[in-house]
Design a protein around this motif. Structure first.
Motif, mmCIF file in Angstrom:
data_model
loop_
_atom_site.group_PDB
_atom_site.id
_atom_site.type_symbol
_atom_site.label_atom_id
_atom_site.label_comp_id
_atom_site.label_asym_id
_atom_site.label_seq_id
_atom_site.Cartn_x
_atom_site.Cartn_y
_atom_site.Cartn_z
ATOM 1 N N LYS A 503 35.961 52.974 -72.274
ATOM 2 C CA LYS A 503 35.086 51.845 -71.951
ATOM 3 C C LYS A 503 33.663 52.101 -72.429
ATOM 4 N N SER A 504 32.960 51.029 -72.670
ATOM 5 C CA SER A 504 31.549 51.124 -73.041
ATOM 6 C C SER A 504 30.711 51.304 -71.784
ATOM 7 N N GLU A 507 30.688 48.242 -69.704
ATOM 8 C CA GLU A 507 31.915 48.005 -68.943
ATOM 9 C C GLU A 507 31.996 48.882 -67.696
ATOM 10 N N ARG A 524 23.742 53.844 -73.392
ATOM 11 C CA ARG A 524 24.801 54.644 -74.017
ATOM 12 C C ARG A 524 25.168 55.764 -73.038
ATOM 13 N N LYS A 525 26.309 56.398 -73.297
ATOM 14 C CA LYS A 525 26.832 57.418 -72.374
ATOM 15 C C LYS A 525 26.579 58.831 -72.910
#
Length: 931
Positions: A503-504, A507, A524-525
């Motif tokens: 998932k983004s 999301e 961002r992750k």
């Protein structure tokens, strides 16, 4: 007539030969089919808890002998605690993330990890880890380890990962998690940062070079008489490849430094190391121009030997006289101490090496070279510029990655850290409140925690739990708060950590979430995962707090001594940081398994012993006996010779069980028992010894001194039972009327010995004792399995000091008389001891002791006749003279004929017209038997 049919000979179906490799799987099936573990848990409802929390073995490959040792130790303790009346749930666990599994999966896929989709790689990693888990589970069960094998805890399970995210969030909320640039352990092979717990040391041969740094600016500190035109600071290093990152030279402010002239050049180095440096570099003589303290050198500027860069002199307490020159090459990008002292001085952090250990463009002429391959080119560069004073090589202990076993480097990168500084004092206080077995464990972990500042918790890999951090695409700030942690936790609870890659950020985060720093909504992750020690270190929260049948904190953690820097420590740190106290009450540590000569086991040496092979040859109970026999506080030795010796010990214990079982074939414990007060003295002595053994064994279990219980039980079976009591009993149990009081008395004692011994040994010889339990006579209250039994009750009434003193002396006398019998047998005077008549010539004290049992002496000595005389009687020549006592023993062949039934020689043989081959005693017995 065949009088052997009138004897009460042992009768049992209990097999003489153990045949453990075949028999043990049948008992495993019995426990599984009868749900013995579940019945134990049901029976324990309401009891006080004893929770031994399983340190998760790594799900990679088969178990080894050290893993078997660990699991058996745990099982012994848990089974003992259940017998003592505790509720002892055991939930086994597995550590399933990390580099070895990722490496194995990449090898299976046959691709470069950089070419793999993270989800594809993670899928293969999970498949591999669970396959190894299943294989290890079967191996552990085969060891006889009892537990909730159908419901283990696994670090890759979604609920576990969700709880781990919660632990991370709590630490972040308290300010213990931060991101920073530091020089950390880095494995270029695995392409990731490592923590201290992931480092092991091994011998390595390294280049050894002495390098000259030309003086640029003395800052007015150069001593009078020293010409500034040709002055050099001399450093020594075993990592030439780090020279491109040099920015300083460190000296110790308290040490004396000299300016030494040699061949027209002046060298700066520590006074005490000068001769050593001269010898290493072939310098025959030098002249000391001046001496000054290191503190006076601070601020002087030297030139980098081959780059357009200055190298300033700084002060550092880490500089010692152990080796080198006293002037330490300092590259903050490639050393922990270098980094720390560099921060103090505001030095630039130069790291011209990428994640795979290759030089970047910042490395100049060395761009593209692997660090190990750059050593020689750097040395050549130094030599060409005239800056190489000398070179050589050195063998030394060097840090290696504990996963891939390759040498590591220091590399300055941005990583996520847990700041131990923030809760160190709480952690040290928690350590003091824990019971450490052995006691030295406390000092070991205390010193480690006291010296630890930061725990590098980020890894640049894919197979693990992601660090739940988001970054704002607008302001670039990182974000971790209650909202983000809850979102990730809840997602992982439902879908597992794969969702982080699937998932983004949009999301994952709640709708409408905005950056708390700048208000923007694009994120961002983090791409790094957590250190696997953070995974397993969260198990106290993810397992103990989540399982209804467990309790927090655990009563015990039990692992190898390497876990003071591993699981013991990571569990302590996460627990103290989030809950303010240690997750365990007691920590028990065992040593490593080595071969019979004390060497580390190695495939290349060929001294490795595998538990599967031991079980195939001897059975698991012999392996369990080995565990109990060893003092686990130090390294534990194992070899084929040791196992062979232990198999003999096992055989003696088993034969003791078999002999007693055979003599109880017609005994009903509910109706045939004889009251204690009605027992003969020898029987009461046997119960006295049994109670003493029970006390010692109980204390050994309580103190976790299993080798003491091993020796106690072994000696009891071999000496007290086999060589004394059971030997003396044979005549009574074989020849007396079957239901006579004297025979029932002997059976009463044997039954109590058996019942006590089988329960006391159940935690160790778990298969054999179950087998015995199925064969032994039972009363209505005894459970179906020995594992469901209760610990033998104490019988202080058996401890009769006067009886003990009396029989201790009698047995000493018996021992000396037995020596005389053995001498007579060796000299062919007699064959069996029952062939003998014994004349005893005793001093006053000895006569008094022997006369107290004169009517039983023949039976006690297992001879046909005994004649007790005072020592003043004429002693025949050649009589045996006892040591340290006034006793002479004369052995001669017994008179009369040999009774066909009891084998004693007697003048009464042949007097009974109906039984002419029997002695009077046996004739009376067979008559009472109706024969």
């Amino acid at each position: 007539m065949d009088y052997s049919k009138t004897l009460n000979l042992p009768q049992t179906d209990f097999p003489m030969r153990a045949n453990l490799p075949e028999r043990e799987p049948e008992l495993l099936a019995y426990w599984q089919e009868n749900k013995t573990y579940e019945k134990k848990q049901a029976a324990a409802q309401g009891r006080p808890k004893f929770v031994l929390h399983d340190g998760p073995p790594y799900a990679n490959g088969n178990i080894h002998i050290g893993t078997a040792l660990n699991k058996i130790l745990k099982d012994i303790i848990i089974k003992y605690k259940f017998l003592r009346g505790f509720d002892t749930p055991y939930v086994p666990g597995w550590d399933t993330h990390g580099l070895p599994i990722e490496h194995a999966a990449i090898k299976i896929l046959g691709l470069n990890r950089h070419e793999l989709n993270p989800l594809d790689l993670r899928r293969e990693c999970k498949k591999y880890a669970l396959k190894c888990l299943d294989a290890q589970r079967e191996d552990f069960k085969r060891l006889g380890v009892s537990g909730d094998w159908d419901h283990p805890y696994v670090t890759l399970h979604a609920p576990y990962e969700a709880k781990q995210i919660e632990v991370f969030g709590e630490m972040a909320k308290k300010g213990y998690i931060y991101k920073g640039l530091k020089s950390v352990y880095w494995c270029p092979s695995c392409e990731t940062a490592l923590a201290e717990a992931e480092i092991e040391y091994a011998e390595k041969k390294s280049h050894s070079i002495y390098v000259k740094f030309p003086l640029v600016n003395d800052k007015g500190n150069l001593p009078v008489g020293v010409d500034a035109g040709n002055v050099y600071a001399v450093i020594w290093t075993t990592t030439p490849w780090t020279m491109p990152a040099n920015v300083a030279i460190a000296v110790n402010p308290e040490l004396d430094y000299i300016w030494a002239e040699c061949n027209g050049e002046i060298y700066l180095l520590a006074a005490e190391l000068a001769q050593q440096v001269a010898k290493a570099n072939g310098i025959e003589s030098y002249t000391v121009l001046a001496t000054m303290k290191g503190a006076q050198l601070e601020g002087m500027v030297f030139a980098h030997p081959f780059l357009e860069r200055e190298s300033v002199v700084i002060l550092g307490e880490h500089v010692t006289l152990e080796q080198g020159t006293g002037c330490v090459h300092t590259a903050p990008g490639h050393g922990q101490e270098d980094f720390e002292v560099g921060m103090k001085y505001g030095l630039p952090v130069i790291n011209p090496v990428d994640h795979s250990g290759h030089f970047t463009a910042e490395g100049g002429n060395f761009q593209g070279l692997f660090v190990g391959d750059a050593n020689v080119p750097v040395i050549k560069e130094l030599a060409e510029r005239g800056m190489l004073l000398g070179k050589g090589s050195v063998k030394h202990q060097y840090a290696h990655c504990w996963r891939c076993k390759n040498p590591i480097i220091y590399r300055a990168t941005e990583q996520w850290f847990a700041s131990v500084d923030g809760f160190r004092q709480e952690a040290l206080g928690a350590i003091a409140g824990v019971e450490w077995v052995p006691a030295w464990g406390e000092d070991r972990i205390r010193n480690m925690v006291a010296d630890r500042h930061d725990w590098c918790i980020s890894r640049q890999r894919v197979w693990g739990v992601p660090i739940p951090i988001f970054y704002c695409n607008q302001c670039q700030e990182h974000i971790v708060n209650d909202t983000t942690i809850a979102a990730v936790r809840d997602l992982f609870q439902q879908e597992g950590s794969d969702a982080w890659w699937a998932k983004s950020a949009a999301e994952i985060l709640p709708a409408g979430f905005t950056c708390p720093h700048c208000g923007h909504d694009s994120f961002r992750k983090e791409s790094d995962i957590m250190d696997v020690w953070f995974d397993s270190g969260s198990s106290h929260a993810a397992v103990l707090e989540q399982r209804e049948n467990l309790t927090w904190p655990a009563d015990m953690y039990l692992e190898g001594s390497d876990q003071h820097r591993g699981w013991f420590q990571s569990s302590l740190l996460t627990s103290v940081a989030t809950r303010g106290k240690a997750p365990y009450k007691t920590v028990l540590t065992h040593g490593f398994v080595v071969d019979g000569e004390g060497r580390k086991m190695s495939k290349s040496v060929g001294n490795t012993i595998y538990p599967q092979e031991v079980i195939k040859k001897y059975g698991a109970d012999v392996l369990r006996l080995w565990v109990a026999s060893a003092d686990y506080k130090a390294d534990i030795r194992i070899s084929n010779d040791i196992l062979k010796q232990l198999s003999e010990v096992y055989r003696k214990v088993r034969n003791t069980f078999r002999y007693i079982l055979g003599n109880l074939h017609d005994f009903n414990p509910g109706t045939d028992k004889v009251a204690y007060d009605s027992l003969p003295e020898i029987d009461r002595w046997a119960l006295l010894r049994l109670e003493q053994v029970r006390e010692r064994v109980t204390k050994a279990y309580e103190d976790y001194e299993f080798h003491l219980l091993y020796h106690t039980v072994h000696n009891y079976c071999v000496i007290d039972l086999s060589a004394v009591y059971l030997d003396i009993l044979k005549d009574r149990v074989y020849t007396a009327v079957p239901d006579s009081p004297e025979r029932r008395a002997a059976q009463t004692v044997m039954y109590e010995v058996l019942n006590t011994l089988v329960i006391m040994l159940a935690p160790v010889l778990t298969f054999t004792t179950e087998e015995v339990w199925q064969y032994m006579p039972k009363n209505g209250s005894m459970p179906e399995s020995v594992q469901l039994a209760a610990w033998p009750a104490a019988h202080p009434e058996y401890l009769d000091p006067a009886l003990e003193a009396k029989w201790s002396q009698l047995l000493l006398l018996r021992g000396e008389i037995t020596k005389a019998l053995e001498t007579a047998r060796r000299d062919k005077v007699i064959g069996h001891s029952l062939d003998a008549a014994v004349d005893l010539y005793a001093g006053e004290a000895e006569y008094k002791q022997l006369s107290a049992v004169v009517n039983d002496l023949a039976n006690i000595l297992i001879v046909s006749r005994v004649n007790l005389l005072r020592q003043d009687a004429a002693v025949p020549s050649g009589a045996y003279q006892a040591e340290n006592m006034a006793l002479a023993v004369h052995v001669s062949p017994a008179g009369g004929a040999k009774c066909e039934r009891c084998w004693t020689y007697s003048e009464t043989v042949g007097q009974d017209p109906h039984h002419q081959t029997l002695c009077k005693r046996c004739g009376d017995v067979v008559q009472k038997m109706g024969i």
